[in-house]
Design an enzyme around this catalytic site. Structure first.
Site, PDB file in Angstrom:
ATOM      1  N   ASN A 176      -8.097  20.953 -42.506  1.00  0.00           N
ATOM      2  CA  ASN A 176      -8.963  20.865 -41.327  1.00  0.00           C
ATOM      3  C   ASN A 176      -8.209  21.086 -40.011  1.00  0.00           C
ATOM      4  O   ASN A 176      -7.082  20.622 -39.858  1.00  0.00           O
ATOM      5  CB  ASN A 176      -9.634  19.493 -41.290  1.00  0.00           C
ATOM      6  CG  ASN A 176     -10.559  19.294 -42.482  1.00  0.00           C
ATOM      7  OD1 ASN A 176     -11.178  20.240 -42.942  1.00  0.00           O
ATOM      8  ND2 ASN A 176     -10.617  18.074 -42.977  1.00  0.00           N
ATOM      9  N   LYS A 181      -9.474  20.700 -48.696  1.00  0.00           N
ATOM     10  CA  LYS A 181      -9.658  20.831 -47.256  1.00  0.00           C
ATOM     11  C   LYS A 181      -8.363  20.962 -46.475  1.00  0.00           C
ATOM     12  O   LYS A 181      -7.364  20.319 -46.752  1.00  0.00           O
ATOM     13  CB  LYS A 181     -10.446  19.625 -46.722  1.00  0.00           C
ATOM     14  CG  LYS A 181     -11.863  19.598 -47.215  1.00  0.00           C
ATOM     15  CD  LYS A 181     -12.690  20.722 -46.623  1.00  0.00           C
ATOM     16  CE  LYS A 181     -13.190  20.200 -45.331  1.00  0.00           C
ATOM     17  NZ  LYS A 181     -14.100  20.834 -44.557  1.00  0.00           N
ATOM     18  N   THR A 197     -19.582  39.491 -27.373  1.00  0.00           N
ATOM     19  CA  THR A 197     -20.330  38.809 -26.312  1.00  0.00           C
ATOM     20  C   THR A 197     -21.478  38.122 -27.041  1.00  0.00           C
ATOM     21  O   THR A 197     -21.947  38.615 -28.075  1.00  0.00           O
ATOM     22  CB  THR A 197     -20.894  39.791 -25.255  1.00  0.00           C
ATOM     23  OG1 THR A 197     -21.821  40.661 -25.884  1.00  0.00           O
ATOM     24  CG2 THR A 197     -19.792  40.622 -24.601  1.00  0.00           C
ATOM     25  N   HIS A 198     -21.927  37.000 -26.517  1.00  0.00           N
ATOM     26  CA  HIS A 198     -22.920  36.165 -27.209  1.00  0.00           C
ATOM     27  C   HIS A 198     -22.451  35.863 -28.627  1.00  0.00           C
ATOM     28  O   HIS A 198     -23.269  35.687 -29.525  1.00  0.00           O
ATOM     29  CB  HIS A 198     -24.290  36.847 -27.268  1.00  0.00           C
ATOM     30  CG  HIS A 198     -24.761  37.338 -25.944  1.00  0.00           C
ATOM     31  ND1 HIS A 198     -25.570  36.610 -25.117  1.00  0.00           N
ATOM     32  CD2 HIS A 198     -24.486  38.491 -25.272  1.00  0.00           C
ATOM     33  CE1 HIS A 198     -25.804  37.290 -24.000  1.00  0.00           C
ATOM     34  NE2 HIS A 198     -25.142  38.438 -24.073  1.00  0.00           N
ATOM     35  N   TYR A 246      -6.604   1.187   3.655  1.00  0.00           N
ATOM     36  CA  TYR A 246      -6.544   0.718   2.269  1.00  0.00           C
ATOM     37  C   TYR A 246      -7.781  -0.091   1.910  1.00  0.00           C
ATOM     38  O   TYR A 246      -8.271  -0.896   2.711  1.00  0.00           O
ATOM     39  CB  TYR A 246      -5.287  -0.151   2.049  1.00  0.00           C
ATOM     40  CG  TYR A 246      -5.218  -0.677   0.624  1.00  0.00           C
ATOM     41  CD1 TYR A 246      -4.673   0.093  -0.397  1.00  0.00           C
ATOM     42  CD2 TYR A 246      -5.763  -1.921   0.303  1.00  0.00           C
ATOM     43  CE1 TYR A 246      -4.649  -0.367  -1.703  1.00  0.00           C
ATOM     44  CE2 TYR A 246      -5.733  -2.396  -1.008  1.00  0.00           C
ATOM     45  CZ  TYR A 246      -5.179  -1.606  -2.002  1.00  0.00           C
ATOM     46  OH  TYR A 246      -5.157  -2.054  -3.301  1.00  0.00           O
ATOM     47  N   LYS A 291      -5.621   4.152 -10.640  1.00  0.00           N
ATOM     48  CA  LYS A 291      -4.363   4.191 -11.404  1.00  0.00           C
ATOM     49  C   LYS A 291      -4.598   4.517 -12.880  1.00  0.00           C
ATOM     50  O   LYS A 291      -3.952   5.399 -13.440  1.00  0.00           O
ATOM     51  CB  LYS A 291      -3.670   2.829 -11.268  1.00  0.00           C
ATOM     52  CG  LYS A 291      -2.205   2.864 -11.603  1.00  0.00           C
ATOM     53  CD  LYS A 291      -1.585   1.489 -11.445  1.00  0.00           C
ATOM     54  CE  LYS A 291      -1.458   1.076  -9.994  1.00  0.00           C
ATOM     55  NZ  LYS A 291      -1.090  -0.343  -9.844  1.00  0.00           N
ATOM     56  N   SER A 310      -8.574  16.046 -46.260  1.00  0.00           N
ATOM     57  CA  SER A 310      -9.757  15.201 -46.387  1.00  0.00           C
ATOM     58  C   SER A 310      -9.474  14.142 -47.434  1.00  0.00           C
ATOM     59  O   SER A 310      -8.729  14.377 -48.391  1.00  0.00           O
ATOM     60  CB  SER A 310     -10.941  16.062 -46.830  1.00  0.00           C
ATOM     61  OG  SER A 310     -11.896  15.259 -47.497  1.00  0.00           O
ATOM     62  N   GLN A 344      -7.120   0.664  -6.327  1.00  0.00           N
ATOM     63  CA  GLN A 344      -6.437   0.252  -7.556  1.00  0.00           C
ATOM     64  C   GLN A 344      -7.065   0.921  -8.785  1.00  0.00           C
ATOM     65  O   GLN A 344      -6.380   1.197  -9.769  1.00  0.00           O
ATOM     66  CB  GLN A 344      -6.513  -1.273  -7.668  1.00  0.00           C
ATOM     67  CG  GLN A 344      -5.792  -1.852  -8.855  1.00  0.00           C
ATOM     68  CD  GLN A 344      -5.786  -3.375  -8.799  1.00  0.00           C
ATOM     69  OE1 GLN A 344      -5.109  -3.963  -7.977  1.00  0.00           O
ATOM     70  NE2 GLN A 344      -6.568  -4.005  -9.645  1.00  0.00           N
ATOM     71  N   ASN A 382       0.819  -1.223   0.000  1.00  0.00           N
ATOM     72  CA  ASN A 382       0.000   0.000   0.000  1.00  0.00           C
ATOM     73  C   ASN A 382       0.847   1.265   0.000  1.00  0.00           C
ATOM     74  O   ASN A 382       0.611   2.186  -0.791  1.00  0.00           O
ATOM     75  CB  ASN A 382      -0.957  -0.004   1.195  1.00  0.00           C
ATOM     76  CG  ASN A 382      -1.884  -1.210   1.177  1.00  0.00           C
ATOM     77  OD1 ASN A 382      -1.949  -1.920   0.172  1.00  0.00           O
ATOM     78  ND2 ASN A 382      -2.567  -1.461   2.268  1.00  0.00           N
ATOM     79  N   GLU A 405      -9.902  20.598 -32.803  1.00  0.00           N
ATOM     80  CA  GLU A 405     -11.135  19.857 -32.489  1.00  0.00           C
ATOM     81  C   GLU A 405     -10.869  18.773 -31.455  1.00  0.00           C
ATOM     82  O   GLU A 405     -11.645  18.576 -30.518  1.00  0.00           O
ATOM     83  CB  GLU A 405     -11.717  19.253 -33.773  1.00  0.00           C
ATOM     84  CG  GLU A 405     -12.282  20.328 -34.694  1.00  0.00           C
ATOM     85  CD  GLU A 405     -12.478  19.870 -36.132  1.00  0.00           C
ATOM     86  OE1 GLU A 405     -13.025  20.632 -36.919  1.00  0.00           O
ATOM     87  OE2 GLU A 405     -12.069  18.744 -36.469  1.00  0.00           O
TER      88      GLU A 405
HETATM   89  N1  ARG Z   1      -2.200  -3.254  -7.250  1.00  0.00           N
HETATM   90  C1  ARG Z   1      -2.582  -2.850  -5.935  1.00  0.00           C
HETATM   91  C2  ARG Z   1      -3.117  -1.412  -5.968  1.00  0.00           C
HETATM   92  O1  ARG Z   1      -2.851  -0.726  -6.916  1.00  0.00           O
HETATM   93  C3  ARG Z   1      -1.398  -2.923  -5.024  1.00  0.00           C
HETATM   94  C4  ARG Z   1      -1.750  -2.860  -3.579  1.00  0.00           C
HETATM   95  C5  ARG Z   1      -2.350  -4.142  -3.135  1.00  0.00           C
HETATM   96  N2  ARG Z   1      -2.621  -4.099  -1.750  1.00  0.00           N
HETATM   97  C6  ARG Z   1      -3.504  -4.894  -1.160  1.00  0.00           C
HETATM   98  N3  ARG Z   1      -3.693  -4.748   0.096  1.00  0.00           N
HETATM   99  N4  ARG Z   1      -4.174  -5.797  -1.852  1.00  0.00           N
HETATM  100  O2  ARG Z   1      -3.783  -0.986  -5.081  1.00  0.00           O
END
Ligand code: ARG
Length: 457
Positions: A286, A284, A155-156, A318, A326, A278, A323, A110, A291
């Site tokens: 673009n 074209k 404006t607008h 935790y 990420k 295009s 997870q 963790n 965008e």
């Molecule tokens: N891949 C896990 C995460 O990103 C790692 C930590 C796992 N910890 C646990 N107590 N299962 O959180």
């Protein structure tokens, strides 16, 4: 290879696949950062007598090997590994069984994943700030060159008052400075060391958290070990919100540019190299870059909400939900860096067409100025307004440059304060460069070699 928490029973395959998801693939981005965290931790374990100098040497050699393999794409994280933390520890233990068996003393995955994430996020924020500063510089240079180039103020979306390319471009410098202060706050929060928080409650060993923080170039130790674990996802969300703010600033510029570079307006022109063609219409040119900037600003804001929803309502400590923070963190920072980098380049290469801009300054733009001319002669504003409104067809075209010069209050087209913007921007840029140099020096000293990828970017 076994998981780190292998027991006598076998965890159901379905459970394994479900819990790991694509985490082992995402973790490729964290390998270098995790090796840095691991080496700092091992160095600290040696300093408090948990591992010998010889064991530390082995772990350093092992971690350097992993970094080198990773750099040539030869360090694999298999689905059975669960994540990069396990893959790295297993590899170390294979090479150096005794030292490898000690590396995890006093830490949990963790605080390990928190550390790797913070190192990565710090590098990503420093990169995003670099692109944001360069976009702000591009707008500032445009504002300086075209300080007095007239442009209809709207404006607008309807023509409103005389304005300038200088005001338009400098408005983005001003806004990006606000965004940079949000990014700086996110960086300050991320730049604290989580290492030593362990599972959420510390460990009964005299870990030297200040030492690991220093070795990793963190500005300080993130104190309360439970708060540290509870901050996972929260700091990433703050970073994504800051990134979202910066990207939405340049997205507004993109929207303006799409419109004002249409042949019907012709105020600005994008160089052909920045446009796409295009497959069917030969003529074209673009503005796909603009965008996609607009669209990705929306995507990024959705990703920030996704990340916040993953951690909302979690109990303390935790939880595996974390997870799920990420992927949005990685994806969001990639999008933000990509958008900011290309918008800086686009603005740098933008062409301005002063003739079209002057032509666009049609008489009705000066209606308000005419009312103010009467005010100067002592006519009350409401009366002056009525007189001009009653006779709109009589509003004559005026010299837009002279009209700009009559605006003298702070921040108006005739008084943009570009020197002040430039000195603020330079202050932010030099603080960023110093921070980056400090981090690079710390990571280089830790590994005893060039640290180009050690931050993970
Ligand atoms: N891949 C896990 C995460 O990103 C790692 C930590 C796992 N910890 C646990 N107590 N299962 O959180």
């Amino acid at each position: 290879m076994a998981t780190l928490w292998q027991k006598e029973y076998q965890v159901d395959d379905l459970v394994h696949r479900f819990t790991v998801g694509n985490d082992y693939l995402l973790d490729r981005r964290l390998v270098a950062a995790d090796c840095a965290g691991s080496l700092a931790h091992a160095t600290m374990l040696h300093s408090i007598g948990v591992i010998s100098a010889a064991e530390l040497d082995e772990l350093r050699a092992g971690l350097l090997e992993i970094v080198a393999d990773h750099e040539r794409n030869a360090f694999e994280i298999k689905p059975q590994d669960e994540d990069c933390h396990t893959a790295i520890e297993n590899r170390l233990t294979e090479r150096f069984p005794e030292a490898g068996a000690k590396i995890h003393t006093g830490r949990s995955r963790n605080d390990q994943v928190l550390t790797a994430t913070r190192i990565y996020l710090r590098a990503a924020l420093l990169e995003l700030m670099r692109h944001t500063i360069s976009a702000a510089h591009a707008f500032l240079d445009l504002a300086s060159t075209h300080q007095n180039t007239p442009m209809p103020g709207r404006t607008h979306l309807q023509t409103a008052m005389p304005s300038s390319v200088g005001l338009w471009a400098a408005s983005f410098v001003d806004a990006l400075l606000d965004d940079l202060s949000l990014l700086q706050t996110a960086l300050d929060l991320a730049d604290r060391s989580p290492l030593g928080a362990a599972a959420s409650y510390g460990v009964p060993l005299p870990l030297d958290r200040e030492l690991t923080a220093r070795l990793l170039g963190f500005a300080s130790v993130h104190g309360n070990v439970l708060a540290v674990n509870n901050s996972r996802g929260k700091i990433e969300a703050i970073a994504l919100d800051a990134a979202d703010s910066a990207v939405s600033t340049v997205s507004k510029a993109a929207v303006d540019l799409i419109l004002f570079s249409l042949p019907e307006f012709g105020y600005f022109e994008l160089p052909v190299e920045m446009c796409t063609g295009s497959s069917i219409m030969p003529q074209k040119k673009n503005p796909d870059v603009l965008e996609l900037t607009r669209a990705r600003a929306g995507t990024l804001s959705g990703i920030a909400v996704q990340l916040k929803n993953a951690v909302r309502n979690l109990p303390s400590g935790y939880n595996r939900d974390l997870q799920e923070t990420k992927e949005p963190m990685l994806r969001g920072m990639d999008i933000a860096c990509g958008v900011m980098e290309i918008m800086a380049e686009t603005v740098r290469r933008l062409r301005v067409n002063p003739e079209a801009l002057v032509r666009a300054c049609t008489p009705e733009l000066f209606a308000t100025d005419e009312a103010f001319a009467l005010v100067q002669q002592g006519v009350p504003f409401r009366e002056a307004y009525r007189r001009v409104a009653a006779n709109l067809d009589a509003v004559a075209s005026a010299d837009p440059v002279a009209a700009l010069a009559r605006r003298t209050a702070t921040g108006t087209p005739g008084n943009l304060g570009l020197d002040d913007l430039r000195s603020r921007l330079e202050g932010v840029a030099s603080a960023r460069t110093q921070r980056e140099a400090y981090v690079t020096a710390a990571l280089t000293a830790l590994f005893g070699r060039e640290a180009a990828v050690l931050g993970g970017r």
